[in-house]
Design a protein around this motif. Structure first.
Motif, PDB file in Angstrom:
ATOM      1  N   LYS A   3       0.857  -1.189   0.000  1.00 29.41           N
ATOM      2  CA  LYS A   3       0.000   0.000   0.000  1.00 29.41           C
ATOM      3  C   LYS A   3       0.894   1.241   0.000  1.00 29.41           C
ATOM      4  CE  LYS A   3      -4.047  -2.079   1.161  1.00 29.41           C
ATOM      5  NZ  LYS A   3      -5.314  -2.047   0.498  1.00 29.41           N
ATOM      6  N   ARG A   4       0.385   2.301  -0.653  1.00 23.91           N
ATOM      7  CA  ARG A   4       1.209   3.493  -0.791  1.00 23.91           C
ATOM      8  C   ARG A   4       0.645   4.656   0.027  1.00 23.91           C
ATOM      9  NH1 ARG A   4       1.409   4.042  -6.065  1.00 23.91           N
ATOM     10  NH2 ARG A   4       3.405   3.030  -6.403  1.00 23.91           N
ATOM     11  N   VAL A   5       1.547   5.313   0.767  1.00 20.26           N
ATOM     12  CA  VAL A   5       1.150   6.434   1.615  1.00 20.26           C
ATOM     13  C   VAL A   5       1.812   7.714   1.106  1.00 20.26           C
ATOM     14  CG1 VAL A   5       1.066   7.326   3.984  1.00 20.26           C
ATOM     15  CG2 VAL A   5       1.032   4.846   3.599  1.00 20.26           C
ATOM     16  N   LEU A   6       0.988   8.723   0.854  1.00 23.51           N
ATOM     17  CA  LEU A   6       1.511  10.046   0.503  1.00 23.51           C
ATOM     18  C   LEU A   6       1.816  10.786   1.798  1.00 23.51           C
ATOM     19  CD1 LEU A   6       1.984  12.596  -1.273  1.00 23.51           C
ATOM     20  CD2 LEU A   6      -0.494  12.961  -1.212  1.00 23.51           C
ATOM     21  N   VAL A   7       3.049  11.258   1.936  1.00 28.52           N
ATOM     22  CA  VAL A   7       3.421  12.017   3.134  1.00 28.52           C
ATOM     23  C   VAL A   7       3.671  13.461   2.708  1.00 28.52           C
ATOM     24  CG1 VAL A   7       4.957  12.136   5.133  1.00 28.52           C
ATOM     25  CG2 VAL A   7       4.495   9.923   4.081  1.00 28.52           C
ATOM     26  N   SER A   8       2.698  14.326   2.963  1.00 28.16           N
ATOM     27  CA  SER A   8       2.868  15.741   2.584  1.00 28.16           C
ATOM     28  C   SER A   8       3.671  16.415   3.688  1.00 28.16           C
ATOM     29  CB  SER A   8       1.507  16.416   2.404  1.00 28.16           C
ATOM     30  OG  SER A   8       0.944  16.724   3.647  1.00 28.16           O
ATOM     31  N   GLY A   9       4.669  17.178   3.310  1.00 26.85           N
ATOM     32  CA  GLY A   9       5.573  17.728   4.314  1.00 26.85           C
ATOM     33  C   GLY A   9       6.534  16.645   4.800  1.00 26.85           C
ATOM     34  N   GLY A  10       6.778  15.675   3.930  1.00 27.56           N
ATOM     35  CA  GLY A  10       7.545  14.491   4.329  1.00 27.56           C
ATOM     36  C   GLY A  10       9.043  14.696   4.442  1.00 27.56           C
ATOM     37  N   ALA A  11       9.541  15.885   4.036  1.00 30.65           N
ATOM     38  CA  ALA A  11      10.981  16.124   4.172  1.00 30.65           C
ATOM     39  C   ALA A  11      11.315  16.817   5.486  1.00 30.65           C
ATOM     40  CB  ALA A  11      11.489  16.954   2.993  1.00 30.65           C
ATOM     41  N   GLY A  12      10.290  17.137   6.266  1.00 31.83           N
ATOM     42  CA  GLY A  12      10.513  17.858   7.521  1.00 31.83           C
ATOM     43  C   GLY A  12      10.822  16.930   8.695  1.00 31.83           C
ATOM     44  N   TYR A  13      10.811  17.518   9.866  1.00 28.02           N
ATOM     45  CA  TYR A  13      11.213  16.799  11.086  1.00 28.02           C
ATOM     46  C   TYR A  13      10.330  15.580  11.350  1.00 28.02           C
ATOM     47  CZ  TYR A  13      11.769  16.197  16.222  1.00 28.02           C
ATOM     48  OH  TYR A  13      11.966  15.703  17.493  1.00 28.02           O
ATOM     49  N   TYR A  27       5.374  -0.331   3.915  1.00 24.06           N
ATOM     50  CA  TYR A  27       4.582   0.535   3.035  1.00 24.06           C
ATOM     51  C   TYR A  27       5.468   1.208   1.996  1.00 24.06           C
ATOM     52  CZ  TYR A  27       0.802   0.010   6.409  1.00 24.06           C
ATOM     53  OH  TYR A  27      -0.171  -0.520   7.219  1.00 24.06           O
ATOM     54  N   ASP A  28       4.849   1.556   0.848  1.00 25.40           N
ATOM     55  CA  ASP A  28       5.524   2.434  -0.104  1.00 25.40           C
ATOM     56  C   ASP A  28       5.175   3.862   0.272  1.00 25.40           C
ATOM     57  OD1 ASP A  28       6.753   0.510  -1.576  1.00 25.40           O
ATOM     58  OD2 ASP A  28       5.173   0.357  -3.092  1.00 25.40           O
ATOM     59  N   VAL A  29       6.108   4.756   0.055  1.00 23.05           N
ATOM     60  CA  VAL A  29       5.902   6.148   0.456  1.00 23.05           C
ATOM     61  C   VAL A  29       6.155   7.073  -0.731  1.00 23.05           C
ATOM     62  CG1 VAL A  29       7.073   7.952   1.805  1.00 23.05           C
ATOM     63  CG2 VAL A  29       6.369   5.854   2.935  1.00 23.05           C
ATOM     64  N   VAL A  30       5.326   8.114  -0.858  1.00 24.98           N
ATOM     65  CA  VAL A  30       5.617   9.211  -1.788  1.00 24.98           C
ATOM     66  C   VAL A  30       5.767  10.445  -0.921  1.00 24.98           C
ATOM     67  CG1 VAL A  30       4.807  10.622  -3.713  1.00 24.98           C
ATOM     68  CG2 VAL A  30       4.073   8.246  -3.528  1.00 24.98           C
ATOM     69  N   VAL A  31       6.879  11.123  -1.034  1.00 27.37           N
ATOM     70  CA  VAL A  31       7.096  12.329  -0.241  1.00 27.37           C
ATOM     71  C   VAL A  31       6.801  13.554  -1.094  1.00 27.37           C
ATOM     72  CG1 VAL A  31       8.851  13.738   0.928  1.00 27.37           C
ATOM     73  CG2 VAL A  31       8.786  11.259   1.299  1.00 27.37           C
ATOM     74  N   ALA A  32       5.978  14.459  -0.552  1.00 29.51           N
ATOM     75  CA  ALA A  32       5.725  15.733  -1.221  1.00 29.51           C
ATOM     76  C   ALA A  32       6.088  16.850  -0.257  1.00 29.51           C
ATOM     77  CB  ALA A  32       4.249  15.843  -1.607  1.00 29.51           C
ATOM     78  N   ASP A  33       6.839  17.816  -0.748  1.00 28.97           N
ATOM     79  CA  ASP A  33       7.256  18.911   0.136  1.00 28.97           C
ATOM     80  C   ASP A  33       7.583  20.125  -0.715  1.00 28.97           C
ATOM     81  OD1 ASP A  33       8.679  20.441   2.275  1.00 28.97           O
ATOM     82  OD2 ASP A  33       8.566  18.522   3.321  1.00 28.97           O
ATOM     83  N   ASN A  34       7.267  21.323  -0.201  1.00 33.53           N
ATOM     84  CA  ASN A  34       7.658  22.518  -0.973  1.00 33.53           C
ATOM     85  C   ASN A  34       9.000  23.074  -0.488  1.00 33.53           C
ATOM     86  OD1 ASN A  34       7.088  23.804   1.413  1.00 33.53           O
ATOM     87  ND2 ASN A  34       5.547  25.213   0.585  1.00 33.53           N
ATOM     88  N   MET A  35       9.588  22.420   0.496  1.00 30.42           N
ATOM     89  CA  MET A  35      10.912  22.763   1.028  1.00 30.42           C
ATOM     90  C   MET A  35      10.958  24.178   1.615  1.00 30.42           C
ATOM     91  SD  MET A  35      12.093  19.898   0.258  1.00 30.42           S
ATOM     92  CE  MET A  35      13.776  19.967   0.802  1.00 30.42           C
ATOM     93  N   SER A  36       9.820  24.675   2.083  1.00 27.40           N
ATOM     94  CA  SER A  36       9.811  26.046   2.597  1.00 27.40           C
ATOM     95  C   SER A  36      10.479  26.136   3.969  1.00 27.40           C
ATOM     96  CB  SER A  36       8.378  26.583   2.669  1.00 27.40           C
ATOM     97  OG  SER A  36       7.650  25.862   3.632  1.00 27.40           O
ATOM     98  N   ASN A  37      10.543  25.015   4.687  1.00 32.17           N
ATOM     99  CA  ASN A  37      11.133  25.080   6.019  1.00 32.17           C
ATOM    100  C   ASN A  37      12.144  23.955   6.265  1.00 32.17           C
ATOM    101  OD1 ASN A  37      11.414  26.251   8.581  1.00 32.17           O
ATOM    102  ND2 ASN A  37       9.911  24.873   9.480  1.00 32.17           N
ATOM    103  N   CYS A  38      12.707  23.427   5.163  1.00 32.48           N
ATOM    104  CA  CYS A  38      13.708  22.368   5.340  1.00 32.48           C
ATOM    105  C   CYS A  38      14.565  22.285   4.077  1.00 32.48           C
ATOM    106  CB  CYS A  38      13.036  21.025   5.597  1.00 32.48           C
ATOM    107  SG  CYS A  38      11.974  20.458   4.279  1.00 32.48           S
ATOM    108  N   ASP A  39      15.629  21.488   4.180  1.00 28.10           N
ATOM    109  CA  ASP A  39      16.402  21.205   2.961  1.00 28.10           C
ATOM    110  C   ASP A  39      16.361  19.691   2.749  1.00 28.10           C
ATOM    111  OD1 ASP A  39      18.226  20.077   4.720  1.00 28.10           O
ATOM    112  OD2 ASP A  39      19.483  21.854   4.785  1.00 28.10           O
TER     113      ASP A  39
END
Ligand code: UFG
Length: 357
Positions: A3-13, A27-39
């Motif tokens: 099963k696949r989980v979308l993690v929005s803001g997934g690059a953050g803490y 699980y499979d993961v898709v990370v979505a992030d706009n990188m506004s508060n992380c690198d």
């Protein structure tokens, strides 16, 4: 097929720790992030810890509906965990429009896409801040929410309500959550109310990366110990608590991440008893600011430069969780000790120092 989980803001803490636990749980993961508060540090760390170089990463802003819609078209999404939001309480007081716009719009877009693509399971990252100041402690999920004390806190309350209403309205589409079909479908939801997440992954490859002066206690402690800050101010020692400093429920970040896996599994395995459920995610153990500081010193063999300072506006005296519902329904319980957590926080700070961050 996993099963696949979308993690929005997934690059953050929190998102990066949750991604690790999801992947390790199969699980499979898709990370979505706009990188506004992380690198990319934490996303790279997730890849290293899990040994997975193929985790899809989408640099998108969830406030843009087209981008969110495209994600749901490109990937079969079985569940979404929504973290993408601003989180600085003080900044939200100074810039309420920025907070309402970002935190509400991104979540509305996620929900709109979720229901428009055949329905989906949605986990919302909420906060103990919704309980406000209360003298009935510990708080249970039945404890009444108090009026929010900041626009940030208000966005958490409003998003919980939007999720509740969306779940209710989309129930007309039937019981089956059928992701991937281009049609309206039911949204099922869980809100997790976090207490105070602290610490880092034991590998020290991911952790909290505050920009500028940290607002939160533990990053301030570790930065002071590392010599990046001169002195920690303990805000208030005249509260009606045993040692005069505030009481909080500090939850280890890896334990918190595991709670997400338990909640997502409950949704995906069709175990939910209600279409919208709420859980407190804490330890049930109140710890004072001073206790946290002295424990940090003890477990890491350090002396911290600190002083008592006036109270910080907006702080509640004490709050801690009754986490028994999560234990009963999710089979989840905090496992790490405060000593382990504070060791991990220091190990992460040392890792940052070694990598000149
Ligand atoms: N504190 C200090 N010195 C500091 C920073 C914090 O003494 O430099 C104290 C605070 O006064 C408070 C405690 O440490 O008593 C914890 O403060 P944090 O800022 O780490 O955490 P909060 O409890 O204020 O807030 C956290 C999250 C919020 C969330 C809230 C819910 O940061 O996002 O919990 O209770 F809304």
């Amino acid at each position: 097929m996993a099963k696949r989980v979308l993690v929005s803001g997934g690059a953050g803490y929190i998102g990066s720790h949750v991604s690790v636990e999801l992947i390790q749980a199969g699980y499979d993961v898709v990370v979505a992030d706009n990188m506004s508060n992380c690198d990319m540090t934490c996303f790279e760390g997730v890849k290293k810890i899990t040994g997975r170089n193929d985790i899809p990463f989408e640099k998108i802003d969830c406030c843009d509906y087209e981008s969110v819609d495209k994600l749901f078209t490109d990937f079969r999404i079985d569940a979404v965990i929504h973290f993408a939001a601003f989180k600085a309480v003080g900044e939200s007081v100074a810039e309420p429009v920025k907070y309402y716009k970002n935190n509400l719009m991104s979540f509305l877009n996620i929900l709109d896409a979720a229901k428009s693509h055949g329905g989906c399971n949605v986990l919302f990252s909420s906060s103990a801040t919704v309980y406000g100041e209360t003298d009935k402690l510990p708080v249970t999920e039945q404890s009444e929410r108090q009026p929010a004390t900041s626009p940030y806190g208000n966005t958490k309350q409003i998003c919980e309500d939007i999720l509740r209403d969306t779940v209710k309205a989309t129930a007309v589409y039937g019981d089956e959550v059928m992701p991937g079909l281009d049609r309206q479908g039911p949204v099922k939801g869980i809100a997790l109310r976090y207490f105070n997440p602290i610490g880092a992954h034991p590998s020290a490859l991911i952790g909290e990366l505050p920009r500028g002066v940290p607002n939160n206690l533990v990053p301030y402690i570790t930065q002071t110990a590392a010599g990046k800050r001169e002195c920690l101010s303990i805000f208030g020692n005249d509260y009606p608590t045993p040692d005069g400093t505030c009481l909080r429920d500090y939850i280890d970040i890896v334990d918190l991440a595991k709670a997400h896996v338990a909640a997502v599994s409950r949704m995906l395995d069709g175990k939910m008893e209600e279409d919208y459920e709420i859980y407190n995610i804490g330890t049930g153990r109140p710890v004072s600011v001073l206790e946290l500081v002295t424990t940090f010193e003890k477990v890491n063999g350090l002396k911290l430069n600190y002083k008592f300072a006036p109270r910080r506006a907006g702080d509640v005296t004490a709050i801690w969780a009754d986490p028994s519902l999560a234990e009963k329904k999710l089979g989840w319980k905090a496992g790490r000790t405060i000593d382990q957590t504070l060791e991990s926080a220091w190990k992460w700070e040392c890792h940052l120092k070694e990598t000149s961050r």
